[in-house]
Enzyme design. Structure first.
Site, PDB file in Angstrom:
ATOM      1  N   ASN A 163      -7.505  -2.682  14.303  1.00  0.00           N
ATOM      2  CA  ASN A 163      -8.914  -2.889  13.921  1.00  0.00           C
ATOM      3  C   ASN A 163      -9.068  -4.050  12.940  1.00  0.00           C
ATOM      4  O   ASN A 163     -10.112  -4.198  12.309  1.00  0.00           O
ATOM      5  CB  ASN A 163      -9.507  -1.605  13.324  1.00  0.00           C
ATOM      6  CG  ASN A 163      -8.837  -1.201  12.016  1.00  0.00           C
ATOM      7  OD1 ASN A 163      -7.871  -1.838  11.587  1.00  0.00           O
ATOM      8  ND2 ASN A 163      -9.335  -0.156  11.393  1.00  0.00           N
ATOM      9  N   HIS A 207      -7.271  -4.485  10.189  1.00  0.00           N
ATOM     10  CA  HIS A 207      -7.007  -4.195   8.784  1.00  0.00           C
ATOM     11  C   HIS A 207      -5.755  -4.912   8.288  1.00  0.00           C
ATOM     12  O   HIS A 207      -4.853  -5.247   9.052  1.00  0.00           O
ATOM     13  CB  HIS A 207      -6.981  -2.684   8.485  1.00  0.00           C
ATOM     14  CG  HIS A 207      -5.762  -1.933   8.905  1.00  0.00           C
ATOM     15  ND1 HIS A 207      -5.835  -0.766   9.635  1.00  0.00           N
ATOM     16  CD2 HIS A 207      -4.445  -2.137   8.684  1.00  0.00           C
ATOM     17  CE1 HIS A 207      -4.615  -0.304   9.824  1.00  0.00           C
ATOM     18  NE2 HIS A 207      -3.756  -1.113   9.272  1.00  0.00           N
ATOM     19  N   GLU A 216      -9.593  -1.587   5.211  1.00  0.00           N
ATOM     20  CA  GLU A 216     -10.272  -1.319   6.473  1.00  0.00           C
ATOM     21  C   GLU A 216     -11.493  -2.231   6.610  1.00  0.00           C
ATOM     22  O   GLU A 216     -11.953  -2.810   5.618  1.00  0.00           O
ATOM     23  CB  GLU A 216     -10.720   0.155   6.495  1.00  0.00           C
ATOM     24  CG  GLU A 216      -9.583   1.153   6.342  1.00  0.00           C
ATOM     25  CD  GLU A 216      -8.769   1.346   7.616  1.00  0.00           C
ATOM     26  OE1 GLU A 216      -8.810   0.471   8.503  1.00  0.00           O
ATOM     27  OE2 GLU A 216      -8.101   2.382   7.718  1.00  0.00           O
ATOM     28  N   ASP A 246       0.821  -1.200   0.000  1.00  0.00           N
ATOM     29  CA  ASP A 246       0.000   0.000   0.000  1.00  0.00           C
ATOM     30  C   ASP A 246       0.866   1.266   0.000  1.00  0.00           C
ATOM     31  O   ASP A 246       2.100   1.191   0.146  1.00  0.00           O
ATOM     32  CB  ASP A 246      -0.951   0.000   1.215  1.00  0.00           C
ATOM     33  CG  ASP A 246      -0.258  -0.365   2.529  1.00  0.00           C
ATOM     34  OD1 ASP A 246       0.989  -0.401   2.565  1.00  0.00           O
ATOM     35  OD2 ASP A 246      -0.957  -0.619   3.519  1.00  0.00           O
TER      36      ASP A 246
HETATM   37  C1  GLP Z   1      -0.247   0.242   8.641  1.00  0.00           C
HETATM   38  C2  GLP Z   1       0.035  -0.599   7.401  1.00  0.00           C
HETATM   39  C3  GLP Z   1      -0.307  -2.064   7.638  1.00  0.00           C
HETATM   40  C4  GLP Z   1       0.286  -2.523   8.964  1.00  0.00           C
HETATM   41  C5  GLP Z   1      -0.322  -1.720  10.086  1.00  0.00           C
HETATM   42  C6  GLP Z   1       0.148  -2.166  11.463  1.00  0.00           C
HETATM   43  O1  GLP Z   1      -1.542   0.730   8.710  1.00  0.00           O
HETATM   44  N1  GLP Z   1      -0.672  -0.131   6.249  1.00  0.00           N
HETATM   45  O2  GLP Z   1       0.181  -2.849   6.562  1.00  0.00           O
HETATM   46  O3  GLP Z   1       0.050  -3.894   9.152  1.00  0.00           O
HETATM   47  O4  GLP Z   1       0.049  -0.370   9.880  1.00  0.00           O
HETATM   48  O5  GLP Z   1       1.308  -1.472  11.833  1.00  0.00           O
HETATM   49  P1  GLP Z   1       2.235  -1.870  13.059  1.00  0.00           P
HETATM   50  O6  GLP Z   1       2.939  -3.097  12.650  1.00  0.00           O
HETATM   51  O7  GLP Z   1       3.151  -0.708  13.231  1.00  0.00           O
HETATM   52  O8  GLP Z   1       1.330  -2.084  14.209  1.00  0.00           O
END
Ligand code: GLP
Length: 261
Positions: free
Chosen positions: A139, A141, A146, A67
């Site tokens: 959440n 995702h 989302e 993304d």
């Molecule tokens: C972002 C990314 C996701 C990732 C998420 C969790 O929103 N787009 O791909 O999994 O963060 O991040 P973290 O690993 O820092 O909790």
């Protein structure tokens, strides 16, 4: 789905790296699906060590991002292209010319939709993703899919939820600076990867992990699509695994398919 639970985040990085290395092809250039976020950082460091030791074919590997934010100028320190150059290319040794990230800099919606389509086409041109590395949002995702995302969705422009913008505000000078939109691989795109490796650590992920692994397959918890994939491995630390009901079975299964007697 294979669920592997180890004591600490360091153990998660070690084990997930060996799962990724084992799943990547050695007879042709591998295609690695890359997630941002803090969860896979230790895994990327271990992959760098594996590459240095000659255990990972990195010289002609490609990296495909999950993304990208919309509207951050090229070179912005929090654009996912910059983050992946810093955290993956520089650490693992992946050639920046073979890092493919959706272009979120388009001036209008039409340009962004075209960029999303090009990302899908790039994945096809590369022959598909061999191993998709994933984190999970609090959440549920996956990428920036989302809750409510179509289970068969492909790469597209999406709005970020308030929860995700708040979670990611720590990377920006102020909460208002967090982009409102993104381009993200769809859940269907993610499911097209040959194998999936999701890593999660810490108590803040425990609810989302339990919903994804043991709740219903539902768009309300995008990460529950892992249940649909035939080759998905989930590597968790104790804190992230704390709310799993089937823990004993996962641990027994992790011991392998040795038959009694
Ligand atoms: C972002 C990314 C996701 C990732 C998420 C969790 O929103 N787009 O791909 O999994 O963060 O991040 P973290 O690993 O820092 O909790």
């Amino acid at each position: 789905m294979e669920v592997l639970i180890v004591p600490t985040p360091d153990d998660v990085a070690d084990l997930a790296a060996s799962v990724v290395v084992d799943a990547l092809p050695t007879s042709r250039p591998p295609v690695l699906g890359l997630a941002t976020g803090s969860s896979p950082l230790g895994l990327y460091r271990r992959l760098g060590e594996a590459a240095a030791a000659g255990h990972l074919r990195v010289q002609d590997a490609s990296g495909v991002a999950l993304d990208e934010y919309v509207g951050l100028a090229g070179g912005h320190p929090e654009s996912y292209r910059t983050v992946l150059e810093r955290e993956v290319c520089d650490v693992v040794g992946l050639d920046r010319a073979r890092l493919f990230v959706p272009d979120g800099t388009g001036a209008d919606l039409e340009a962004l939709i075209a960029a999303a389509r090009r990302h899908e086409e790039r994945i096809v041109a590369l022959g598909g993703v061999d191993v998709q590395i994933l984190g999970i949002g609090a959440n549920g995702h996956l990428g920036f899919n989302e809750p409510g995302s179509a289970l068969s969705s492909r790469t597209r422009v999406k709005r970020l939820s308030d929860r995700t913008r708040a979670d990611n505000a720590r990377f920006f000078a102020s909460p208002e600076d967090v982009p409102t939109h993104c381009i993200t691989q769809g859940l269907g795109t993610i499911l097209s990867a040959r194998s999936l490796v999701l890593v999660a650590t810490g108590a803040a992920k425990a609810t989302a992990v339990a919903a994804a692994l043991e709740g219903p397959l539902t768009a309300s918890c995008p990460a529950s699509v892992l249940q649909w994939h035939a080759d998905a491995v989930v590597v968790l630390d104790e804190d992230a695994a704390a709310m799993l009901a089937n823990r004993a079975y996962y641990d027994a299964s992790a011991a392998g398919l040795r038959l009694p007697g």
